[in-house]
Design a protein around this motif. Structure first.
Motif, mmCIF file in Angstrom:
data_model
loop_
_atom_site.group_PDB
_atom_site.id
_atom_site.type_symbol
_atom_site.label_atom_id
_atom_site.label_comp_id
_atom_site.label_asym_id
_atom_site.label_seq_id
_atom_site.Cartn_x
_atom_site.Cartn_y
_atom_site.Cartn_z
ATOM 1 N N ASP A 156 -19.932 62.297 36.738
ATOM 2 C CA ASP A 156 -19.778 62.051 38.172
ATOM 3 C C ASP A 156 -21.122 62.135 38.890
ATOM 4 O O ASP A 156 -22.170 62.309 38.262
ATOM 5 C CB ASP A 156 -18.772 63.029 38.782
ATOM 6 N N GLY A 157 -21.070 62.026 40.205
ATOM 7 C CA GLY A 157 -22.294 62.001 40.994
ATOM 8 C C GLY A 157 -23.118 63.261 40.897
ATOM 9 O O GLY A 157 -24.359 63.205 40.966
ATOM 10 N N ASP A 158 -22.465 64.417 40.751
ATOM 11 C CA ASP A 158 -23.222 65.658 40.592
ATOM 12 C C ASP A 158 -24.017 65.637 39.291
ATOM 13 O O ASP A 158 -25.167 66.088 39.237
ATOM 14 C CB ASP A 158 -22.272 66.860 40.598
ATOM 15 N N ALA A 159 -23.415 65.116 38.239
ATOM 16 C CA ALA A 159 -24.067 65.110 36.931
ATOM 17 C C ALA A 159 -25.187 64.081 36.834
ATOM 18 O O ALA A 159 -26.087 64.225 36.013
ATOM 19 C CB ALA A 159 -23.029 64.853 35.835
ATOM 20 N N THR A 160 -25.124 63.036 37.663
ATOM 21 C CA THR A 160 -26.170 62.006 37.624
ATOM 22 C C THR A 160 -27.170 62.148 38.769
ATOM 23 O O THR A 160 -28.033 61.289 38.943
ATOM 24 C CB THR A 160 -25.558 60.591 37.674
ATOM 25 N N ALA A 161 -27.075 63.231 39.533
ATOM 26 C CA ALA A 161 -27.922 63.385 40.717
ATOM 27 C C ALA A 161 -29.412 63.365 40.376
ATOM 28 O O ALA A 161 -30.234 62.866 41.163
ATOM 29 C CB ALA A 161 -27.570 64.676 41.451
ATOM 30 N N PHE A 162 -29.764 63.917 39.226
ATOM 31 C CA PHE A 162 -31.177 63.910 38.819
ATOM 32 C C PHE A 162 -31.708 62.488 38.754
ATOM 33 O O PHE A 162 -32.788 62.180 39.284
ATOM 34 C CB PHE A 162 -31.315 64.591 37.458
ATOM 35 N N PHE A 163 -30.975 61.604 38.114
ATOM 36 C CA PHE A 163 -31.420 60.225 37.961
ATOM 37 C C PHE A 163 -31.335 59.464 39.285
ATOM 38 O O PHE A 163 -32.204 58.642 39.601
ATOM 39 C CB PHE A 163 -30.582 59.533 36.879
ATOM 40 N N ASP A 164 -30.300 59.753 40.066
ATOM 41 C CA ASP A 164 -30.146 59.076 41.353
ATOM 42 C C ASP A 164 -31.291 59.415 42.304
ATOM 43 O O ASP A 164 -31.713 58.570 43.103
ATOM 44 C CB ASP A 164 -28.812 59.468 41.997
ATOM 45 N N LEU A 165 -31.791 60.641 42.211
ATOM 46 C CA LEU A 165 -32.906 61.050 43.072
ATOM 47 C C LEU A 165 -34.113 60.145 42.870
ATOM 48 O O LEU A 165 -34.747 59.701 43.840
ATOM 49 C CB LEU A 165 -33.274 62.505 42.772
ATOM 50 N N PHE A 166 -34.449 59.859 41.616
ATOM 51 C CA PHE A 166 -35.629 59.054 41.331
ATOM 52 C C PHE A 166 -35.357 57.554 41.447
ATOM 53 O O PHE A 166 -36.290 56.762 41.584
ATOM 54 C CB PHE A 166 -36.147 59.376 39.928
ATOM 55 N N ALA A 167 -34.082 57.180 41.390
ATOM 56 C CA ALA A 167 -33.741 55.759 41.460
ATOM 57 C C ALA A 167 -33.701 55.239 42.891
ATOM 58 O O ALA A 167 -33.736 54.022 43.103
ATOM 59 C CB ALA A 167 -32.384 55.524 40.798
ATOM 60 N N THR A 168 -33.626 56.139 43.852
ATOM 61 C CA THR A 168 -33.450 55.742 45.250
ATOM 62 C C THR A 168 -34.778 55.794 45.996
ATOM 63 O O THR A 168 -35.362 56.869 46.158
ATOM 64 C CB THR A 168 -32.447 56.683 45.945
ATOM 65 N N PRO A 169 -35.292 54.645 46.466
ATOM 66 C CA PRO A 169 -36.555 54.657 47.221
ATOM 67 C C PRO A 169 -36.412 55.454 48.521
ATOM 68 O O PRO A 169 -35.356 55.430 49.168
ATOM 69 C CB PRO A 169 -36.802 53.167 47.516
ATOM 70 N N VAL A 170 -37.468 56.147 48.882
ATOM 71 C CA VAL A 170 -37.501 56.911 50.137
ATOM 72 C C VAL A 170 -38.590 56.293 51.015
ATOM 73 O O VAL A 170 -39.779 56.442 50.713
ATOM 74 C CB VAL A 170 -37.800 58.402 49.869
ATOM 75 N N PRO A 171 -38.210 55.577 52.078
ATOM 76 C CA PRO A 171 -39.216 54.868 52.894
ATOM 77 C C PRO A 171 -40.337 55.761 53.398
ATOM 78 O O PRO A 171 -41.496 55.350 53.442
ATOM 79 C CB PRO A 171 -38.378 54.296 54.045
ATOM 80 N N GLU A 172 -39.996 56.992 53.793
ATOM 81 C CA GLU A 172 -41.034 57.886 54.317
ATOM 82 C C GLU A 172 -42.064 58.218 53.236
ATOM 83 O O GLU A 172 -43.277 58.267 53.513
ATOM 84 C CB GLU A 172 -40.402 59.175 54.839
ATOM 85 N N LEU A 173 -41.596 58.437 52.012
ATOM 86 C CA LEU A 173 -42.524 58.717 50.918
ATOM 87 C C LEU A 173 -43.384 57.501 50.604
ATOM 88 O O LEU A 173 -44.593 57.620 50.394
ATOM 89 C CB LEU A 173 -41.752 59.137 49.657
ATOM 90 N N GLU A 174 -42.765 56.331 50.582
ATOM 91 C CA GLU A 174 -43.508 55.123 50.252
ATOM 92 C C GLU A 174 -44.566 54.825 51.308
ATOM 93 O O GLU A 174 -45.655 54.347 50.991
ATOM 94 C CB GLU A 174 -42.549 53.950 50.068
ATOM 95 N N ALA A 175 -44.257 55.126 52.569
ATOM 96 C CA ALA A 175 -45.264 54.975 53.619
ATOM 97 C C ALA A 175 -46.418 55.943 53.393
ATOM 98 O O ALA A 175 -47.592 55.617 53.630
ATOM 99 C CB ALA A 175 -44.632 55.207 54.992
ATOM 100 N N GLY A 176 -46.097 57.142 52.912
ATOM 101 C CA GLY A 176 -47.137 58.118 52.604
ATOM 102 C C GLY A 176 -48.015 57.673 51.450
ATOM 103 O O GLY A 176 -49.227 57.917 51.447
ATOM 104 N N TYR A 177 -47.422 57.008 50.458
ATOM 105 C CA TYR A 177 -48.213 56.481 49.344
ATOM 106 C C TYR A 177 -49.265 55.508 49.866
ATOM 107 O O TYR A 177 -50.438 55.551 49.456
ATOM 108 C CB TYR A 177 -47.327 55.747 48.335
#
Length: 216
Positions: A156-177
């Protein structure tokens, strides 16, 4: 014409992207043929990698002279802290005790070892582009793994949260890059050495996945 930071990063991610068939493990998760033993090895190896990368990013943050780069490295370190909780949930869901001792696989530990080497021996500006250049491939792999785990392994979503964290772009982080790379470019930095580091990082990441692919 001087390249913008966004153009530089897009070019690096394009140039460092592995070939379609280079990764031997992720397709196995996608079609449900990856063994449970290999998934447990994935969790066990990442449980060693995440704390290492966390410390590496903090080290790079302390060394960086560009303010935006310090912010990026600190944010990446914070992300590893969030990821660790999700990783423990993944381990538990596939029947691995996250606190159990595990003999690490050298093919899986080459990436974090080289990342730590970069923090000790590389320039933080070079390390930044090398790391960010590999994020596109890593994020895509995580998205595919998450979908495969849900479809074929009943997680379920709790078990895949690790992978979902890195799979989802974060606009604020990308702007910081982009800000961090632009500061480096404006200071006269050039990316040639960084791309060499990035190619090594990408090779070591593929070694990580392909080592897992050999576990039956």
């Amino acid at each position: 014409m001087t390249r913008s930071a966004s153009e530089l990063l897009a070019g690096a991610q394009r140039d460092l992207m592995p070939g379609e068939h280079d990764n031997l493990f992720v397709p196995k998760v996608a079609d449900g043929t990856a063994s449970i033993a290999s998934l447990r090895a994935l969790a066990a190896e990442e449980l060693r990698i995440v704390p290492s990368d966390w410390r590496t990013f903090l080290t790079l943050a302390a060394q960086a002279t560009d303010p935006a780069a310090r912010e990026v490295f600190a944010a990446l370190a914070g992300g590893e802290g969030v990821a660790l909780a999700g990783l423990r949930d993944f381990a538990t869901a596939i029947g691995l005790d996250p606190d159990a001792e595990h003999e690490p696989l050298h093919g899986c530990q080459a990436y974090p070892s080289y990342l730590a080497w970069l923090a000790l021996n590389g320039n933080p500006r070079d390390a930044l582009l090398a790391i960010l250049g590999n994020f596109a491939a890593w994020g895509g792999y995580c998205a595919t793994v998450s979908a495969g785990l849900r479809e074929h392994y009943g997680l379920d979503g709790d078990a895949t949260a690790f992978f979902d964290l890195f799979a989802t772009p974060v606009p604020e982080l990308e702007a910081g890059y982009a800000r961090a790379l632009q500061e480096a470019l404006d200071a006269g930095w050039t990316p040639e050495r960084a791309m060499g580091y990035g190619r090594l990082l990408q090779g070591y990441e593929l070694m990580f996945w392909n080592t897992l692919a050999g576990i039956s």
